[in-house]
Scaffold this motif. Sequence first.
Motif, short mmCIF file in Angstrom:
data_model
loop_
_atom_site.label_atom_id
_atom_site.label_comp_id
_atom_site.label_asym_id
_atom_site.label_seq_id
_atom_site.Cartn_x
_atom_site.Cartn_y
_atom_site.Cartn_z
N ASP A 1 0.83 -1.21 0.00
CA ASP A 1 0.00 0.00 0.00
C ASP A 1 0.86 1.26 0.00
O ASP A 1 0.34 2.37 -0.11
CB ASP A 1 -0.92 0.02 1.22
N THR A 2 2.16 1.10 0.13
CA THR A 2 3.07 2.25 0.14
C THR A 2 2.98 3.00 -1.18
O THR A 2 3.14 2.42 -2.25
CB THR A 2 4.51 1.80 0.39
N ASP B 1 -11.98 19.42 -12.87
CA ASP B 1 -11.23 18.30 -12.31
C ASP B 1 -10.06 18.84 -11.51
O ASP B 1 -9.20 19.54 -12.07
CB ASP B 1 -10.74 17.43 -13.48
N TYR B 2 -10.01 18.52 -10.22
CA TYR B 2 -8.98 19.06 -9.35
C TYR B 2 -8.34 17.95 -8.52
O TYR B 2 -9.02 17.02 -8.08
CB TYR B 2 -9.57 20.13 -8.43
N TRP B 3 -7.04 18.11 -8.33
CA TRP B 3 -6.26 17.12 -7.59
C TRP B 3 -5.57 17.76 -6.40
O TRP B 3 -5.15 18.92 -6.46
CB TRP B 3 -5.20 16.51 -8.50
N GLY B 4 -5.42 16.97 -5.34
CA GLY B 4 -4.64 17.41 -4.20
C GLY B 4 -3.15 17.28 -4.48
O GLY B 4 -2.73 16.76 -5.50
N GLN B 5 -2.36 17.75 -3.52
CA GLN B 5 -0.91 17.78 -3.70
C GLN B 5 -0.26 16.42 -3.45
O GLN B 5 0.91 16.22 -3.80
CB GLN B 5 -0.29 18.83 -2.77
N GLY B 6 -0.99 15.52 -2.85
CA GLY B 6 -0.45 14.19 -2.54
C GLY B 6 0.08 14.10 -1.12
O GLY B 6 0.62 15.07 -0.59
N THR B 7 -0.09 12.94 -0.53
CA THR B 7 0.44 12.69 0.81
C THR B 7 1.06 11.30 0.81
O THR B 7 0.49 10.34 0.30
CB THR B 7 -0.66 12.84 1.89
N GLN B 8 2.24 11.21 1.40
CA GLN B 8 3.00 9.96 1.38
C GLN B 8 2.49 9.01 2.46
O GLN B 8 2.35 9.40 3.62
CB GLN B 8 4.49 10.23 1.59
N VAL B 9 2.25 7.77 2.05
CA VAL B 9 1.93 6.69 2.98
C VAL B 9 3.00 5.62 2.82
O VAL B 9 3.23 5.12 1.71
CB VAL B 9 0.54 6.11 2.71
N THR B 10 3.66 5.31 3.91
CA THR B 10 4.71 4.30 3.89
C THR B 10 4.38 3.23 4.92
O THR B 10 4.18 3.54 6.09
CB THR B 10 6.08 4.90 4.19
N VAL B 11 4.31 1.98 4.46
CA VAL B 11 4.00 0.87 5.34
C VAL B 11 5.23 -0.02 5.44
O VAL B 11 5.69 -0.57 4.43
CB VAL B 11 2.79 0.06 4.81
N SER B 12 5.75 -0.15 6.64
CA SER B 12 6.95 -0.96 6.85
C SER B 12 6.56 -2.39 7.21
O SER B 12 5.56 -2.63 7.87
CB SER B 12 7.81 -0.35 7.94
#
Length: 117
Positions: free
Chosen positions: A89-90, A105-116
């Motif tokens: 899911d990372t 149509d609009y997009w967000g800036q993005g957010t990082q998801v990191t699963v260890s």
Amino acid sequence: QVQLVESGGGLVQSGGSLRLSCAASGSIARINAMAWYRQAPGKQRELVAAITSGGTINYADSVKGRFTISRDNAKNTVYLQMNSLKPEDTAVYYCRWHRLATAYDYWGQGTQVTVSS
């Protein structure tokens, strides 16, 4: 114009949970669909979950039963509750607010998801 602000990403261990938020402001009256996408390094951006103003919800097969998309109309916010997270899911997660079948149509800036693991 619509402005989107995402929050809630971070680092979590496998099996953990995170909740992403996407708050919208501006000219949102024309919006009738909201969605979360993700893009992992070296991969194409893919749809994770979507919800329409009529309440129709769709999920990618890979997240069914683990992720839940919801919205709070009073707060103009869409959420993505992610449970039982896996290393795969990372990705960078993006929210999208749009009017179906149009260029509104609009997009967000993005957010990082990191699963260890």
